[in-house]
Motif scaffolding. Structure first.
Motif, PDB file in Angstrom:
ATOM      1  N   LYS A  83      13.558  28.843  14.358  1.00 22.93           N
ATOM      2  CA  LYS A  83      15.006  28.696  14.218  1.00 22.93           C
ATOM      3  C   LYS A  83      15.566  27.794  15.312  1.00 22.93           C
ATOM      4  CE  LYS A  83      17.715  31.622  12.534  1.00 22.93           C
ATOM      5  NZ  LYS A  83      18.667  32.734  12.278  1.00 22.93           N
ATOM      6  N   GLN A  84      15.031  27.928  16.503  1.00 21.48           N
ATOM      7  CA  GLN A  84      15.472  27.075  17.610  1.00 21.48           C
ATOM      8  C   GLN A  84      15.106  25.620  17.345  1.00 21.48           C
ATOM      9  OE1 GLN A  84      13.458  27.071  21.611  1.00 21.48           O
ATOM     10  NE2 GLN A  84      15.405  27.977  22.269  1.00 21.48           N
ATOM     11  N   THR A  85      13.874  25.397  16.880  1.00 13.68           N
ATOM     12  CA  THR A  85      13.423  24.045  16.553  1.00 13.68           C
ATOM     13  C   THR A  85      14.267  23.438  15.441  1.00 13.68           C
ATOM     14  OG1 THR A  85      11.139  24.513  17.225  1.00 13.68           O
ATOM     15  CG2 THR A  85      11.470  22.674  15.706  1.00 13.68           C
ATOM     16  N   LEU A  86      14.560  24.236  14.431  1.00 15.99           N
ATOM     17  CA  LEU A  86      15.357  23.751  13.304  1.00 15.99           C
ATOM     18  C   LEU A  86      16.748  23.324  13.761  1.00 15.99           C
ATOM     19  CD1 LEU A  86      15.640  23.283  10.269  1.00 15.99           C
ATOM     20  CD2 LEU A  86      16.354  25.668  10.042  1.00 15.99           C
ATOM     21  N   SER A  91      20.246  18.878  14.636  1.00 20.28           N
ATOM     22  CA  SER A  91      21.324  18.296  15.429  1.00 20.28           C
ATOM     23  C   SER A  91      20.991  16.879  15.865  1.00 20.28           C
ATOM     24  CB  SER A  91      21.596  19.176  16.655  1.00 20.28           C
ATOM     25  OG  SER A  91      22.553  18.578  17.502  1.00 20.28           O
ATOM     26  N   LEU A  92      19.750  16.678  16.340  1.00 18.35           N
ATOM     27  CA  LEU A  92      19.344  15.349  16.792  1.00 18.35           C
ATOM     28  C   LEU A  92      19.245  14.374  15.628  1.00 18.35           C
ATOM     29  CD1 LEU A  92      18.598  13.746  19.275  1.00 18.35           C
ATOM     30  CD2 LEU A  92      16.230  14.495  19.015  1.00 18.35           C
ATOM     31  N   LEU A  93      18.740  14.855  14.489  1.00 21.86           N
ATOM     32  CA  LEU A  93      18.620  13.996  13.313  1.00 21.86           C
ATOM     33  C   LEU A  93      19.997  13.499  12.864  1.00 21.86           C
ATOM     34  CD1 LEU A  93      16.640  12.849  11.210  1.00 21.86           C
ATOM     35  CD2 LEU A  93      17.035  14.902   9.845  1.00 21.86           C
ATOM     36  N   THR A  94      20.997  14.328  12.984  1.00 20.22           N
ATOM     37  CA  THR A  94      22.352  13.951  12.600  1.00 20.22           C
ATOM     38  C   THR A  94      22.866  12.768  13.421  1.00 20.22           C
ATOM     39  OG1 THR A  94      22.833  16.240  11.953  1.00 20.22           O
ATOM     40  CG2 THR A  94      24.715  14.797  12.345  1.00 20.22           C
TER      41      THR A  94
END
Length: 280
Positions: A83-86, A91-94
């Motif tokens: 969940k933390q990785t997701l 967020s970074l992908l956005t």
């Protein structure tokens, strides 16, 4: 044996029996470790908790109940980490996708649906159709986020292209890859560099963009070599391809992390749902 000695022996045996009876057994020790791991999980110390849970499996292989409890806690750690990785990756992908959209304005998308599985983004200054009868570097980023560089050779005779060396500012960088050749009004040979190797070459061009960059190709014999220089437009196009390719590599890694994390989360939640349903 006199009476006093018998009394001493009986007292000693009684003390030893009580001592060992009061010592925790394997089940108790394993349960203590599981409880300690649970406490660490509550504190967010997942790695330390995992180490303790691993020791439950290795030190107490016969304590099935506690090992099951340890495994359940390890699954919960995997779930929390996923969940933390997701959240982080999403967020970074956005932030990265809009940057890629800006760079893509300099590229055009090409794909032949009849025989190609993946399309590619080719810089408008590096189109293949206008360069079929000369030596040059072609670079593009596929729609699966992989960067490709191709070294094109054209001449009257076959050379068996084996490598190219880029030189600039007294620095040399050599690259090798598989070569494909065919004869069509002269010999055409195409050596392909993929992913990390392609990005390495493009990074060399980007780093030396203001310098004169020489490209020296080599064939399967020492005498079979050729030299040309990159034009300013080619250096600009290759540099922008590097920027896009490097960004796409990061996007690909984030997308892969999101896929893995999502699968782990779904697997855990599906595993937990029957138990939750029983409570209601």
């Amino acid at each position: 044996m006199n009476t006093q000695n018998r009394i001493i022996i009986c007292v000693s045996l009684t003390w030893l029996t009580c001592f060992y009876a009061c010592q925790p057994n394997d089940e108790t020790r394993a349960a203590t470790l599981v409880a300690e791991a649970q406490s660490l999980i509550n504190q967010g110390q997942w790695r330390a908790a995992n180490l303790i849970l691993d020791s439950v499996h290795s030190a107490y292989p016969r304590e099935v109940t506690q090992r099951r409890a340890a495994k359940a806690l390890q699954d919960s750690i995997t779930y929390l980490e996923a969940k933390q990785t997701l959240d982080y990756s999403d967020s970074l992908l956005t932030t990265l996708l809009p940057k890629a959209d800006i760079l893509l304005r300099h590229f055009r998308y090409e794909k032949n649906d009849q025989y190609e599985d993946h399309g590619r983004y080719v810089h408008r200054l590096l189109t293949t159709s206008s360069n079929t009868s000369r030596n040059f570097l072609q670079a593009y980023v596929r729609d699966d986020r992989l960067t490709i560089v191709k070294s094109y050779y054209f001449g009257a005779a076959k050379v068996g292209q084996t490598s190219i060396t880029l030189s600039a500012d007294n620095e040399d960088s050599r690259y090798t890859g598989p070569n494909h050749s065919f004869n069509a009004e002269g010999w055409h040979e195409i050596m392909t560099l993929e992913d990390a190797t392609a990005l390495q070459l493009l990074n060399f061009v980007s780093t030396h963009q203001s310098a004169r960059i020489r490209v020296r190709g080599e064939g399967d014999k020492p005498a079979k070599a050729w030299v040309y220089y990159l034009s300013d437009k080619e250096k600009t196009a290759l540099t922008e391809t590097y920027q896009l390719g490097f960004l796409m590599k990061d996007i690909r890694q984030l997308e892969q992390a999101i896929r893995v994390a999502t699968a782990q989360i779904n697997r855990y939640e599906q595993k937990q749902s029957p138990a939750i349903a029983k409570e209601y």
